[in-house]
Design a protein around this motif. Structure first.
Motif, PDB file in Angstrom:
ATOM      1  N   PRO A  60      39.649  43.736  41.602  1.00  0.00           N
ATOM      2  CA  PRO A  60      40.398  42.397  41.600  1.00  0.00           C
ATOM      3  C   PRO A  60      39.967  41.361  42.676  1.00  0.00           C
ATOM      4  O   PRO A  60      39.826  40.213  42.621  1.00  0.00           O
ATOM      5  CB  PRO A  60      41.772  42.732  41.288  1.00  0.00           C
ATOM      6  CG  PRO A  60      41.824  44.178  41.049  1.00  0.00           C
ATOM      7  CD  PRO A  60      40.698  44.684  41.595  1.00  0.00           C
ATOM      8  N   VAL A  61      39.904  42.030  43.849  1.00  0.00           N
ATOM      9  CA  VAL A  61      39.784  41.121  45.217  1.00  0.00           C
ATOM     10  C   VAL A  61      38.256  40.776  45.158  1.00  0.00           C
ATOM     11  O   VAL A  61      37.867  39.362  45.308  1.00  0.00           O
ATOM     12  CB  VAL A  61      39.908  41.842  46.368  1.00  0.00           C
ATOM     13  CG1 VAL A  61      39.909  41.069  47.572  1.00  0.00           C
ATOM     14  CG2 VAL A  61      41.420  42.084  46.297  1.00  0.00           C
ATOM     15  N   THR A  62      37.211  41.622  44.933  1.00  0.00           N
ATOM     16  CA  THR A  62      35.784  41.239  45.218  1.00  0.00           C
ATOM     17  C   THR A  62      35.493  40.337  44.020  1.00  0.00           C
ATOM     18  O   THR A  62      34.720  39.476  44.325  1.00  0.00           O
ATOM     19  CB  THR A  62      34.973  42.386  45.156  1.00  0.00           C
ATOM     20  OG1 THR A  62      35.180  42.999  43.803  1.00  0.00           O
ATOM     21  CG2 THR A  62      35.046  43.333  46.372  1.00  0.00           C
ATOM     22  N   PHE A  63      35.964  40.522  42.778  1.00  0.00           N
ATOM     23  CA  PHE A  63      35.723  39.613  41.897  1.00  0.00           C
ATOM     24  C   PHE A  63      36.282  38.321  41.698  1.00  0.00           C
ATOM     25  O   PHE A  63      35.737  36.969  41.063  1.00  0.00           O
ATOM     26  CB  PHE A  63      36.134  40.355  40.186  1.00  0.00           C
ATOM     27  CG  PHE A  63      35.381  39.678  39.105  1.00  0.00           C
ATOM     28  CD1 PHE A  63      33.979  39.987  38.977  1.00  0.00           C
ATOM     29  CD2 PHE A  63      35.974  39.009  38.216  1.00  0.00           C
ATOM     30  CE1 PHE A  63      33.310  39.380  37.858  1.00  0.00           C
ATOM     31  CE2 PHE A  63      35.296  38.312  36.969  1.00  0.00           C
ATOM     32  CZ  PHE A  63      33.808  38.447  37.162  1.00  0.00           C
ATOM     33  N   THR A  64      37.331  38.183  42.733  1.00  0.00           N
ATOM     34  CA  THR A  64      37.719  36.739  42.708  1.00  0.00           C
ATOM     35  C   THR A  64      36.883  35.808  43.633  1.00  0.00           C
ATOM     36  O   THR A  64      36.533  34.770  43.339  1.00  0.00           O
ATOM     37  CB  THR A  64      39.240  36.911  43.502  1.00  0.00           C
ATOM     38  OG1 THR A  64      40.079  37.475  43.053  1.00  0.00           O
ATOM     39  CG2 THR A  64      39.664  35.453  43.757  1.00  0.00           C
ATOM     40  N   VAL A  65      36.182  36.400  44.656  1.00  0.00           N
ATOM     41  CA  VAL A  65      35.138  35.842  45.461  1.00  0.00           C
ATOM     42  C   VAL A  65      33.844  35.636  44.595  1.00  0.00           C
ATOM     43  O   VAL A  65      33.395  34.571  44.403  1.00  0.00           O
ATOM     44  CB  VAL A  65      34.889  36.630  46.685  1.00  0.00           C
ATOM     45  CG1 VAL A  65      33.634  35.931  47.383  1.00  0.00           C
ATOM     46  CG2 VAL A  65      35.971  36.692  47.682  1.00  0.00           C
ATOM     47  N   ILE A  66      33.579  36.539  43.779  1.00  0.00           N
ATOM     48  CA  ILE A  66      32.420  36.574  42.793  1.00  0.00           C
ATOM     49  C   ILE A  66      32.666  35.326  41.648  1.00  0.00           C
ATOM     50  O   ILE A  66      31.783  34.697  41.385  1.00  0.00           O
ATOM     51  CB  ILE A  66      32.082  37.757  42.279  1.00  0.00           C
ATOM     52  CG1 ILE A  66      31.665  38.727  43.347  1.00  0.00           C
ATOM     53  CG2 ILE A  66      30.998  37.664  40.993  1.00  0.00           C
ATOM     54  CD1 ILE A  66      31.158  40.082  42.657  1.00  0.00           C
ATOM     55  N   SER A  67      33.874  35.260  41.237  1.00  0.00           N
ATOM     56  CA  SER A  67      34.195  34.255  40.363  1.00  0.00           C
ATOM     57  C   SER A  67      34.051  33.046  40.814  1.00  0.00           C
ATOM     58  O   SER A  67      33.777  31.689  39.951  1.00  0.00           O
ATOM     59  CB  SER A  67      35.851  34.439  39.629  1.00  0.00           C
ATOM     60  OG  SER A  67      35.721  35.612  39.139  1.00  0.00           O
ATOM     61  N   LEU A  68      34.616  32.641  42.230  1.00  0.00           N
ATOM     62  CA  LEU A  68      34.278  31.496  42.621  1.00  0.00           C
ATOM     63  C   LEU A  68      32.997  30.977  42.756  1.00  0.00           C
ATOM     64  O   LEU A  68      32.452  29.818  42.113  1.00  0.00           O
ATOM     65  CB  LEU A  68      34.610  31.268  43.951  1.00  0.00           C
ATOM     66  CG  LEU A  68      34.524  30.089  44.692  1.00  0.00           C
ATOM     67  CD1 LEU A  68      35.063  28.731  44.233  1.00  0.00           C
ATOM     68  CD2 LEU A  68      34.918  30.180  46.386  1.00  0.00           C
ATOM     69  N   THR A  69      32.030  31.921  43.002  1.00  0.00           N
ATOM     70  CA  THR A  69      30.671  31.602  43.068  1.00  0.00           C
ATOM     71  C   THR A  69      30.232  31.594  41.486  1.00  0.00           C
ATOM     72  O   THR A  69      29.240  30.635  41.344  1.00  0.00           O
ATOM     73  CB  THR A  69      29.839  33.023  43.569  1.00  0.00           C
ATOM     74  OG1 THR A  69      30.342  33.184  44.645  1.00  0.00           O
ATOM     75  CG2 THR A  69      28.186  32.867  43.598  1.00  0.00           C
ATOM     76  N   ILE A  70      30.403  32.375  40.545  1.00  0.00           N
ATOM     77  CA  ILE A  70      30.095  32.014  39.142  1.00  0.00           C
ATOM     78  C   ILE A  70      30.613  30.573  38.654  1.00  0.00           C
ATOM     79  O   ILE A  70      29.582  29.933  38.183  1.00  0.00           O
ATOM     80  CB  ILE A  70      30.866  33.155  38.283  1.00  0.00           C
ATOM     81  CG1 ILE A  70      30.155  34.736  38.629  1.00  0.00           C
ATOM     82  CG2 ILE A  70      30.491  32.878  36.878  1.00  0.00           C
ATOM     83  CD1 ILE A  70      30.842  35.716  37.900  1.00  0.00           C
ATOM     84  N   VAL A 124      50.467  44.882  47.237  1.00  0.00           N
ATOM     85  CA  VAL A 124      51.058  44.465  46.211  1.00  0.00           C
ATOM     86  C   VAL A 124      50.248  44.970  45.003  1.00  0.00           C
ATOM     87  O   VAL A 124      50.841  45.033  43.720  1.00  0.00           O
ATOM     88  CB  VAL A 124      50.671  42.772  46.185  1.00  0.00           C
ATOM     89  CG1 VAL A 124      51.173  42.334  44.761  1.00  0.00           C
ATOM     90  CG2 VAL A 124      51.775  42.094  47.203  1.00  0.00           C
ATOM     91  N   LEU A 125      48.982  45.085  45.005  1.00  0.00           N
ATOM     92  CA  LEU A 125      48.390  45.802  43.757  1.00  0.00           C
ATOM     93  C   LEU A 125      48.694  47.248  43.541  1.00  0.00           C
ATOM     94  O   LEU A 125      48.193  47.690  42.667  1.00  0.00           O
ATOM     95  CB  LEU A 125      46.726  45.736  43.832  1.00  0.00           C
ATOM     96  CG  LEU A 125      46.137  44.361  43.884  1.00  0.00           C
ATOM     97  CD1 LEU A 125      44.583  44.514  44.417  1.00  0.00           C
ATOM     98  CD2 LEU A 125      46.401  43.572  42.450  1.00  0.00           C
ATOM     99  N   GLY A 263      44.165  42.483  38.380  1.00  0.00           N
ATOM    100  CA  GLY A 263      45.149  43.065  39.379  1.00  0.00           C
ATOM    101  C   GLY A 263      46.362  43.324  38.810  1.00  0.00           C
ATOM    102  O   GLY A 263      46.943  44.544  39.117  1.00  0.00           O
ATOM    103  N   ILE A 264      46.823  42.615  37.789  1.00  0.00           N
ATOM    104  CA  ILE A 264      48.150  42.936  37.214  1.00  0.00           C
ATOM    105  C   ILE A 264      47.891  44.129  36.380  1.00  0.00           C
ATOM    106  O   ILE A 264      48.822  44.908  36.240  1.00  0.00           O
ATOM    107  CB  ILE A 264      48.701  41.921  36.074  1.00  0.00           C
ATOM    108  CG1 ILE A 264      48.836  40.372  37.032  1.00  0.00           C
ATOM    109  CG2 ILE A 264      49.809  42.155  35.459  1.00  0.00           C
ATOM    110  CD1 ILE A 264      49.216  39.434  36.218  1.00  0.00           C
ATOM    111  N   MET A 265      46.670  44.283  35.603  1.00  0.00           N
ATOM    112  CA  MET A 265      46.529  45.547  34.856  1.00  0.00           C
ATOM    113  C   MET A 265      46.573  46.556  35.756  1.00  0.00           C
ATOM    114  O   MET A 265      47.006  47.812  35.305  1.00  0.00           O
ATOM    115  CB  MET A 265      45.261  45.389  34.142  1.00  0.00           C
ATOM    116  CG  MET A 265      45.361  44.245  32.878  1.00  0.00           C
ATOM    117  SD  MET A 265      46.275  44.551  31.450  1.00  0.00           S
ATOM    118  CE  MET A 265      45.191  45.932  30.829  1.00  0.00           C
ATOM    119  N   THR A 266      45.634  46.396  36.827  1.00  0.00           N
ATOM    120  CA  THR A 266      45.759  47.567  37.985  1.00  0.00           C
ATOM    121  C   THR A 266      47.201  48.099  38.396  1.00  0.00           C
ATOM    122  O   THR A 266      47.469  49.315  38.430  1.00  0.00           O
ATOM    123  CB  THR A 266      44.627  47.248  39.185  1.00  0.00           C
ATOM    124  OG1 THR A 266      43.472  46.809  38.632  1.00  0.00           O
ATOM    125  CG2 THR A 266      44.746  48.516  40.033  1.00  0.00           C
ATOM    126  N   ALA A 267      47.906  47.087  38.721  1.00  0.00           N
ATOM    127  CA  ALA A 267      49.346  47.486  39.185  1.00  0.00           C
ATOM    128  C   ALA A 267      49.839  48.225  37.885  1.00  0.00           C
ATOM    129  O   ALA A 267      50.858  49.123  38.300  1.00  0.00           O
ATOM    130  CB  ALA A 267      50.265  46.146  39.376  1.00  0.00           C
TER     131      ALA A 267
END
Length: 469
Positions: A60-70, A124-125, A263-267
């Motif tokens: 969830p964290v790495t894909f947040t950064v990647i999502s900004l790039t996408i 939190v996760l 992230g919510i799903m992982t939690a």
């Protein structure tokens, strides 16, 4: 940057043939790019269940950064392709140059914030104190090298906007191959190279990104001269950044909702134990591999739509959208069958414990059934961005993830455990696909009523801008 033959093909050549010629190189490139995650997951799984669970928390964290790039890449592709369709090549060069610097700046700031807040975020996760050292050993290197990832991704968006999908695919392929070579070398060590474990997996990715960074800058600036080394002026950079962010930020927001939802799903999954997180994390990475064609088409379809939108050829927009939906539906059904048949091999590759294998089996049996319809949502989202309607794309993502996917998955988990969680996600994808198709068709129908015949004679303005929406 000039209106090259590949760019003109998007306006004149047969639609199905053109989309296929643009997409197949991206399939190869996306496959090797996604191999970053899959290869990392495979080699990390050899370190044990705790390591596999740790990498599951990082997604969830790495894909947040990647999502900004996408998102910024979507904005870059949409703005440049539309300007090329309207034959504004000089402005397209300015946008491309500004996009690289804007993306690097924003990702650097987001990575810094992520590094400073990493421990509270992972807590939190649901990450335990035992897993935290493993997570941080991976993420410290990942955050440090994130800017090396963003430049190749944005540079590839510039190339795709001009109709060149082969060069981006080759650069992505090289990155995937290099990562596959560096991973075992740095994770387990060899000769004078020490075994770095989780740190080695992250460092392998950073080294691969860095090589891609050098290649894309050379190709864009020196070899093809598609962009300038610097924007012509600060005022041009600001103006271009505003245009990019008007599409890129909502698109990034839409993409960032995915890791937030994950992230919510992982939690939720974490309440079932480390083995459940390990199996779920492996399944999520397999999902990206199973969605290669969807992701490739989501990269090749928007430039096609944006160029024809800029040229006023809206009949080709409608036909391309329907062709893309039909293709992903059929292909994903075939991929589902292959995943079910290959399930024992998948479990052997990624599951070291029986509990992990069972969770992975539930995931494979249920979730991929709806990947074709999930592809409809992804392609509708990218098509809305291509029509310069990012707020509607953002709203569609919100509806899918937070009105349907997360609530239905949570309800399913409450009623029937992990199997119910996966069934809830499947139902959410089906419902969202129906909504997204009818919504996009309504957008095109409204446009037709506003302008008359869909085949326009010249450049057009955004349907949203024209209607005040």
């Amino acid at each position: 940057m000039s209106q090259t033959r590949p760019a003109r093909v998007m306006l004149d050549a047969p639609i199905t043939k053109t989309l296929w010629q643009m997409t197949w190189p991206m399939v190869f490139g996306v496959a090797t790019l996604i191999s970053f995650n899959v290869v990392d997951t495979f080699f990390i799984s050899l370190l044990g269940t705790e390591a596999l669970a740790a990498i599951g928390f990082t997604f969830p964290v790495t894909f947040t950064v990647i999502s900004l790039t996408i998102g910024l890449g979507i904005g870059t592709s949409a703005v440049i392709a539309r300007k090329l369709g309207a034959e504004k090549t000089r402005q397209a060069r300015h946008v491309g140059s500004s996009a690289l610097y804007l993306a690097a700046l924003l990702v650097a700031l987001l990575s810094l914030a992520g590094w400073l807040l990493a421990r509270p975020i992972f807590s939190v996760l649901g990450a335990t104190d035992e897993l935290m050292p493993l997570i941080m050993s991976y993420m410290n290197w990942w955050f440090l090298g994130a800017v090396m990832l963003v430049i190749p991704m944005i540079g590839n968006s510039v190339l795709r906007a001009s109709g060149d999908t082969k060069t981006p695919s080759m650069i992505m392929a090289l990155g995937g191959v290099l990562n596959a070579i560096f991973d075992p070398l740095l994770i387990f060590g060899w000769g004078p190279v020490p075994a770095l474990g989780m740190q080695g997996a992250a460092l392998a990715s950073v080294l691969s990104w860095s090589i891609g960074f050098v290649l894309i800058v050379y190709w864009l600036v020196v070899r093809k001269k598609l962009i300038d080394p610097w924007p012509p002026s600060f005022s041009v950079f600001v103006a271009s950044s505003r245009r990019l962010l008007s599409i890129g930020l909502p698109a990034a927001g839409a993409n960032m909702m995915t890791p937030l939802a994950m992230g919510i799903m992982t939690a939720i999954v974490a309440t079932y134990g480390a083995a459940a997180v390990a199996g779920f994390g492996a399944g999520i990475r397999l999902e990206s591999l199973a969605s290669i064609f969807i992701l490739a088409l989501s990269m090749s379809l928007p430039p096609f739509i944006s160029q024809n939108f800029g040229a006023g050829k809206m009949d080709r927009v409608r036909a391309a959208y329907r062709t893309a939906l039909a293709a992903v539906f059929i292909i994903q059904l075939v991929i589902y069958g292959l995943m079910v048949v290959c399930l024992p091999l998948i479990q052997m590759a990624f599951a070291r414990e029986g509990a992990v294998a069972q969770v992975l089996a539930w995931f494979v049996w249920i979730m991929p059934l709806s990947y074709g319809l999930q592809g409809w949502v992804i392609l509708t989202n990218s098509s809305m961005n291509a029509l310069h309607m990012p707020l509607r794309a953002l709203l569609l993502s919100m509806v899918r993830l937070f009105m349907l996917f997360v609530p239905l998955s949570y309800l399913g988990s409450h009623l029937a455990g992990l199997q119910g969680l996966f069934v809830g996600g499947l139902i959410a994808n089906i419902l969202t696909a129906i909504v997204s198709y009818h919504w996009f068709m309504r957008i095109l129908n409204d446009y037709e009523q506003d302008t008359g015949p869909l085949q326009m004679a010249g450049p057009v303005t955004s349907p949203g801008a024209r209607s005040g929406k």
